[in-house]
Design an enzyme around this catalytic site. Sequence first.
Site, PDB file in Angstrom:
ATOM      1  CB  THR A 198      45.484   2.817  16.310  1.00 30.51           C
ATOM      2  OG1 THR A 198      44.151   2.432  16.469  1.00 30.51           O
ATOM      3  CG2 THR A 198      45.870   2.366  15.633  1.00 30.51           C
TER       4      THR A 198
ATOM      5  NE  ARG B 123      35.933  -2.327  16.944  1.00 26.97           N
ATOM      6  CZ  ARG B 123      36.897  -1.804  17.174  1.00 26.97           C
ATOM      7  NH1 ARG B 123      37.728  -2.151  17.194  1.00 26.97           N
ATOM      8  NH2 ARG B 123      36.625  -0.454  16.762  1.00 26.97           N
TER       9      ARG B 123
ATOM     10  N   GLY C 145      38.482  -3.945  13.809  1.00 25.01           N
ATOM     11  CA  GLY C 145      37.886  -2.225  13.081  1.00 25.01           C
ATOM     12  C   GLY C 145      38.808  -1.444  12.062  1.00 25.01           C
ATOM     13  CG  ASP C 146      40.594   2.212  11.926  1.00 30.98           C
ATOM     14  OD1 ASP C 146      40.643   1.671  13.151  1.00 30.98           O
ATOM     15  OD2 ASP C 146      41.477   3.112  11.336  1.00 30.98           O
TER      16      ASP C 146
ATOM     17  CB  THR D 164      44.580   6.265  15.719  1.00 33.40           C
ATOM     18  OG1 THR D 164      44.287   6.404  17.204  1.00 33.40           O
ATOM     19  CG2 THR D 164      45.355   8.165  15.981  1.00 33.40           C
ATOM     20  N   GLY D 165      41.140   5.899  16.462  1.00 30.46           N
ATOM     21  CA  GLY D 165      40.197   6.617  16.408  1.00 30.46           C
ATOM     22  C   GLY D 165      39.070   6.026  16.222  1.00 30.46           C
TER      23      GLY D 165
ATOM     24  N   GLY E 151      36.870   3.132  14.697  1.00 29.59           N
ATOM     25  CA  GLY E 151      37.374   2.984  14.058  1.00 29.59           C
ATOM     26  C   GLY E 151      36.439   2.595  12.603  1.00 29.59           C
TER      27      GLY E 151
END
Length: 315
Positions: free
Chosen positions: A181, A209, A211-212, A231-232, A234
């Site tokens: 990200t 899908r 993510g965050d 970042t990681g 999500g």
Amino acid sequence: MVALAIHGGAGGDGPWKGPTDLDPDRIACMYGVLSRVGSLLESGVTALEAVTIAVEMLEDEPLFNAGRGSVLTEDGGITMDASIMNGSDYSAGSVVNVTRIRSPIRAARLVLDNGWPVMMNGDAADAFAVERGVEQVTQEWLRTSLRKAQWQKWKDSKAKPGSTDEDDKAVLDHDTEQMGTVGAVAIDYLGNLAAATSTGGMTGKPNGRIGDAPIIGAGTWADNKVAVSCTGVGEAFIRTCAAHEVAARFKAGESISSACNNMLDMVAPLGGRGGVIAIDAEGKIAIPFQTMLMYRGTWEDGVIKTGIGPDLFSH
């Protein structure tokens, strides 16, 4: 006091093994972003415009997983997400699963500027952006040879989504699973804060899908006290409203550094090890991560620092 922090994704387990052959180009990109946008902040540009430009520049670097160079989905396509938030008035904009625009963060900014709605999805988000001047591109333009090789390795090895995201030249140089990200947080000369985040997701992600990164409060948050970009993995950041968690902890009296670290401690047991960048209303910056590495950099009083592994280096 004006300041800026950026990130280009976090991931990996074990000790830092040093840079890959492609990492100098990533560092050069981050330096260019910090130099240009830091100077703009010094000259009076708003925090909102600063994070827009910073993330747009990161999206244009094919070695980061956002915009051109985004990783490929399970069917070999590219879908991109982005969000942005202005701390002074809580205005926000987000686009989800866009497929044919050069800059998802510029699209998200247009959603914010439009005032309503806050989030737009898929073809409608693409059309909204293109009609307002965001450059339209093809899927083939967005794909790079590196991402194609990573996708092929993922497919051949039947690995889990994201397992090849940081395989430079499809070789596990970092032996990591990075959920890439890019993001930026800034404070301007009026004390206003803003945050922005953009991503291509993870290699092999299932169609649809999310993510965050495009979710306000999960991957991105800004108010009049703090601005945050995460970042990681999500899903874990969504389940914990991670970006907002940093703001809540900060408002409850924790320092910006403690708020970030405690959020990461909360997310980690859910499979969400990653990193975060944040800045408070006094210009204090925190950029912790719990993974092997996080591409990151800061601009403070004209001093630029960047890093990948444990240490930051001044330029």
